[in-house]
Structures are given as C-alpha cells and as structure tokens.
Design a protein around this motif. Sequence first.
Motif, PDB file in Angstrom:
ATOM      1  N   VAL A  24       0.835  -1.205   0.000  1.00 27.70           N
ATOM      2  CA  VAL A  24       0.000   0.000   0.000  1.00 27.70           C
ATOM      3  C   VAL A  24       0.867   1.252   0.000  1.00 27.70           C
ATOM      4  N   SER A  74       0.735   3.808  -3.041  1.00 23.72           N
ATOM      5  CA  SER A  74       0.316   5.177  -2.740  1.00 23.72           C
ATOM      6  C   SER A  74       1.281   6.181  -3.374  1.00 23.72           C
ATOM      7  N   THR A 121      -5.927   2.275  -3.349  1.00 24.11           N
ATOM      8  CA  THR A 121      -5.988   0.976  -2.683  1.00 24.11           C
ATOM      9  C   THR A 121      -7.132   0.921  -1.676  1.00 24.11           C
ATOM     10  N   ASN A 122      -7.602  -0.298  -1.451  1.00 27.88           N
ATOM     11  CA  ASN A 122      -8.631  -0.588  -0.460  1.00 27.88           C
ATOM     12  C   ASN A 122      -8.080  -1.707   0.429  1.00 27.88           C
ATOM     13  N   VAL A 123      -7.748  -1.378   1.678  1.00 21.23           N
ATOM     14  CA  VAL A 123      -7.203  -2.384   2.589  1.00 21.23           C
ATOM     15  C   VAL A 123      -8.350  -3.151   3.225  1.00 21.23           C
ATOM     16  N   ALA A 129      -3.373   1.115   8.186  1.00 19.34           N
ATOM     17  CA  ALA A 129      -3.689   1.216   6.755  1.00 19.34           C
ATOM     18  C   ALA A 129      -3.694   2.673   6.307  1.00 19.34           C
ATOM     19  N   ALA A 169      -3.494   4.161   2.482  1.00 20.22           N
ATOM     20  CA  ALA A 169      -4.672   3.541   1.873  1.00 20.22           C
ATOM     21  C   ALA A 169      -5.708   4.592   1.484  1.00 20.22           C
ATOM     22  N   THR A 216      -8.187   8.858   4.304  1.00 18.08           N
ATOM     23  CA  THR A 216      -8.670   7.491   4.069  1.00 18.08           C
ATOM     24  C   THR A 216     -10.159   7.385   4.384  1.00 18.08           C
TER      25      THR A 216
END
Length: 214
Positions: free
Chosen positions: A94, A98, A104-106, A118, A123, A158
Amino acid sequence: MDFYLDTADLEEIKRLNKLGIVDGVTTNPSIIAKTNRDFKETIIEICSIVNGPVSAEVTGQTVEDMLKEARDIAEWAPNVVVKIPMTEEGLEVVNILSGEGIKTNVTLVFSVAQGLMAAKAGATYVSPFVGRVDDIGEDGIELIQNLRTVLKNYNFDTKIITASVRSIGHLEMAAKAGADIATIPGSLLPKLWKHPLTDIGIEKFLSDWEKVAK
C-alpha cells in the motif's frame, strides 16, 4: 453515505445501477469465483457499467507478487481500485502503490489499530468487517465509530468502507457512526427500500381508487 454493491453478478449490477443508488462495486476472490468467469474480463466489464470505484483484490502473499498484480490491475480501467489484505506485506505494498498514485482498499480489517496502520501506509479506503466482528462477540459498529474518530483526529483522507453488512440495522448504524461507504450484498439492497407499511399503503390507495373509478 455511498453505496457499493458487494457482488460480481453483472446482471444484478446493471439492474441496480439503473436506480441511481450505486456509487461503486467491491469484489473479492470468492465472489469472482462464483461467476465462473475470467477475473480480468469481469472487472473490466463492471468498471464499464458503473462510474464509481470498483475494487479488485490481489491474491499474492508476497510484496513482489502483490505489487505485480496490483500494477497490472490498475491498468485495466481508470476507476479500478486495488484491494490489498491487512498484513505486514500488504502495508508495504500500500505504501509503495500510494507513492505511485494507485488507489488501494485495505481489506480484512478488524480493529482500530489495523485501520490506523492502513491509513498511515496511504490507503485510499479501509474496510472494517462489522458482521465478522459481531461474530466473535465484539461490536462491529463500535469499531466503525472509533475508527471514524481516530481518522478524524489526525486528518487522514482514508475513507471507511463498512463491509460485511448483513442487515438494515448494520447499514443504518454505520451511517449514524459516520462511515463514508457501505458495501452491500445485492440480496440485501432491495430490503432497504421495502417496508410492509409501504406495501399496505399502496394496496389501500389502489383499492380506494378502484372504488372511485367504478
């Protein structure tokens, strides 16, 4: 609150997208496997149906494997988001993605600490699983509330995706808790607009109208 469909059923996505309430789609390897279709083709088609983010998950376990998959997936469509598991290796991935501007999706987050890690790694989204947290005797909605507070305290961008939503109650409480997004199974979504009193009211109106019409 945004609504993401938690499905890879193309016909279901097309039908529900017509209602104007679908803001994105999340998938995972289990969901994709049920379609018996090619992973890449399925994700690309979903991305062409909805305007919002579409999460597609990597299956690799090492940093190298996840990075290779993630960079490939990111090229499939402009609205694709790469789903990464909450592990040490996942956090490294991630952080790297980034820096490359890849969203991204944790996923598989079960604690505030995991969600905070995250966010610090960069994230775009973090997905706490409220239903599964409830299953182990803890409070999934409290997790959403606490994570919302922590991310707000430190001005993280996030966004929180409430995952493992199993009931209308989960959705409503997640909205009250300040979750940015809820990812909802297609089987649950119709229950959100249906209510027995609505059905009774419609039947009453129609019955009364028939009497006047005669």
